[in-house]
Design a protein around this motif. Structure first.
Motif, mmCIF file in Angstrom:
data_model
loop_
_atom_site.group_PDB
_atom_site.id
_atom_site.type_symbol
_atom_site.label_atom_id
_atom_site.label_comp_id
_atom_site.label_asym_id
_atom_site.label_seq_id
_atom_site.Cartn_x
_atom_site.Cartn_y
_atom_site.Cartn_z
ATOM 1 N N ASP A 32 -5.579 8.247 23.971
ATOM 2 C CA ASP A 32 -6.398 7.630 25.019
ATOM 3 C C ASP A 32 -7.439 6.652 24.465
ATOM 4 O OD1 ASP A 32 -4.933 9.118 26.803
ATOM 5 O OD2 ASP A 32 -6.647 10.243 27.609
ATOM 6 N N PHE A 33 -7.794 6.770 23.189
ATOM 7 C CA PHE A 33 -8.778 5.852 22.606
ATOM 8 C C PHE A 33 -8.310 4.403 22.654
ATOM 9 C CE2 PHE A 33 -6.191 7.085 18.889
ATOM 10 C CZ PHE A 33 -5.978 5.883 18.246
ATOM 11 N N LYS A 115 -8.214 10.989 13.456
ATOM 12 C CA LYS A 115 -8.572 9.837 14.292
ATOM 13 C C LYS A 115 -7.601 8.671 14.121
ATOM 14 C CE LYS A 115 -12.877 8.876 14.932
ATOM 15 N NZ LYS A 115 -14.292 8.541 14.805
ATOM 16 N N LYS A 116 -6.339 8.972 13.784
ATOM 17 C CA LYS A 116 -5.315 7.940 13.617
ATOM 18 C C LYS A 116 -4.032 8.358 14.312
ATOM 19 C CE LYS A 116 -6.669 7.500 8.979
ATOM 20 N NZ LYS A 116 -6.227 7.671 7.627
ATOM 21 N N MET A 117 -3.435 7.416 15.032
ATOM 22 C CA MET A 117 -2.101 7.610 15.597
ATOM 23 C C MET A 117 -1.139 6.858 14.690
ATOM 24 S SD MET A 117 -0.082 8.853 17.858
ATOM 25 C CE MET A 117 -1.217 9.459 19.097
ATOM 26 N N PHE A 138 -2.690 3.294 14.132
ATOM 27 C CA PHE A 138 -3.796 2.921 15.005
ATOM 28 C C PHE A 138 -5.012 3.744 14.593
ATOM 29 C CE2 PHE A 138 0.059 2.011 17.241
ATOM 30 C CZ PHE A 138 -0.200 0.888 18.001
ATOM 31 N N HIS A 139 -6.052 3.066 14.106
ATOM 32 C CA HIS A 139 -7.266 3.725 13.643
ATOM 33 C C HIS A 139 -8.303 3.664 14.760
ATOM 34 C CE1 HIS A 139 -5.994 3.445 9.325
ATOM 35 N NE2 HIS A 139 -5.311 2.430 9.814
ATOM 36 N N ASN A 140 -8.786 4.806 15.201
ATOM 37 C CA ASN A 140 -9.847 4.862 16.207
ATOM 38 C C ASN A 140 -11.166 4.590 15.495
ATOM 39 O OD1 ASN A 140 -11.713 5.465 18.171
ATOM 40 N ND2 ASN A 140 -10.906 7.490 18.626
ATOM 41 N N LEU A 141 -11.708 3.374 15.683
ATOM 42 C CA LEU A 141 -12.937 2.966 15.006
ATOM 43 C C LEU A 141 -14.157 3.038 15.919
ATOM 44 C CD1 LEU A 141 -11.515 -0.112 13.043
ATOM 45 C CD2 LEU A 141 -11.760 2.256 12.263
ATOM 46 N N GLY A 142 -14.050 3.780 17.004
ATOM 47 C CA GLY A 142 -15.166 3.925 17.938
ATOM 48 C C GLY A 142 -14.751 3.447 19.317
ATOM 49 N N PRO A 143 -15.684 3.474 20.266
ATOM 50 C CA PRO A 143 -15.324 3.169 21.655
ATOM 51 C C PRO A 143 -14.888 1.731 21.913
ATOM 52 C CG PRO A 143 -17.690 3.446 21.440
ATOM 53 C CD PRO A 143 -17.089 3.832 20.124
ATOM 54 N N LYS A 145 -13.488 -0.495 19.342
ATOM 55 C CA LYS A 145 -12.718 -1.108 18.260
ATOM 56 C C LYS A 145 -11.574 -0.203 17.818
ATOM 57 C CE LYS A 145 -15.253 -3.425 15.367
ATOM 58 N NZ LYS A 145 -16.118 -3.797 14.240
ATOM 59 N N VAL A 146 -10.398 -0.812 17.650
ATOM 60 C CA VAL A 146 -9.218 -0.114 17.145
ATOM 61 C C VAL A 146 -8.541 -1.032 16.128
ATOM 62 C CG1 VAL A 146 -6.911 0.772 17.739
ATOM 63 C CG2 VAL A 146 -8.835 1.198 19.284
#
Length: 172
Positions: A32-33, A115-117, A138-143, A145-146
């Protein structure tokens, strides 16, 4: 009597809510991020690569990507869609990509951790007879940034080369 009625009512309501959301398990929310409206920039040169709208569809079971490149090549603006979901039977994430150049890519080996897909194709035979595996992380870098890092391997995953490296920035 009122307490028994209330307990029965709550049990039925909760059961109905679960029945109405087949993809309600938390594992379905791991990606979902990525949901939102994004501008994507090439990490190598900082130039805008495209726009991507990521939304949840089909009773929150599918994450739909709608991509459009920033530039026109050979008279066409490259565009594509991906359908992303958790496959409960196989216990893994999967993506099915299709585009306006006739391309189809099946990233059917995916998982979420740290925190990675990570989505990966099978080691598939190419038209020239060689084999290639593709991987996207896909790196979740915060609300807002990806990072999407695309790689490929021609030696069954021993070594990887970067195919693209994008930073998604949430549109304001």
């Amino acid at each position: 009597m009122k307490k028994i009625f209330l307990v029965v009512f709550l049990f039925i309501a909760i059961s109905m809510a679960k029945a109405q959301s087949p993809c309600g398990d938390t594992v379905y929310r791991q990606f979902d991020f990525w949901i939102g409206d994004w501008e994507a920039f090439n990490n190598a040169n900082g130039k805008k690569a495209g726009d991507s709208k990521i939304s949840m569809i089909l009773d929150s079971c599918i994450i739909l990507e709608e991509w459009s490149s920033a530039s026109v090549v050979k008279g066409i603006r490259y565009a594509g869609k991906s359908y992303n979901t958790y496959n409960a039977a196989k216990k893994r994430w999967q993506q099915y990509w299709v585009d306006n150049a006739g391309g189809v890519t099946e990233y059917f080996n995916g998982h979420y951790a740290d925190k990675k897909m990570v989505l990966e194709t099978d080691n598939e035979k190419q038209p020239d007879g060689t084999y290639k595996t593709q991987k996207m992380t896909f790196h979740n870098l915060g609300p807002d940034k990806v990072r999407q890092h695309g790689e490929s391997s021609t030696d069954n995953g021993k070594t990887w080369k970067t195919d693209f490296d994008l930073e998604y920035r949430r549109k304001k």
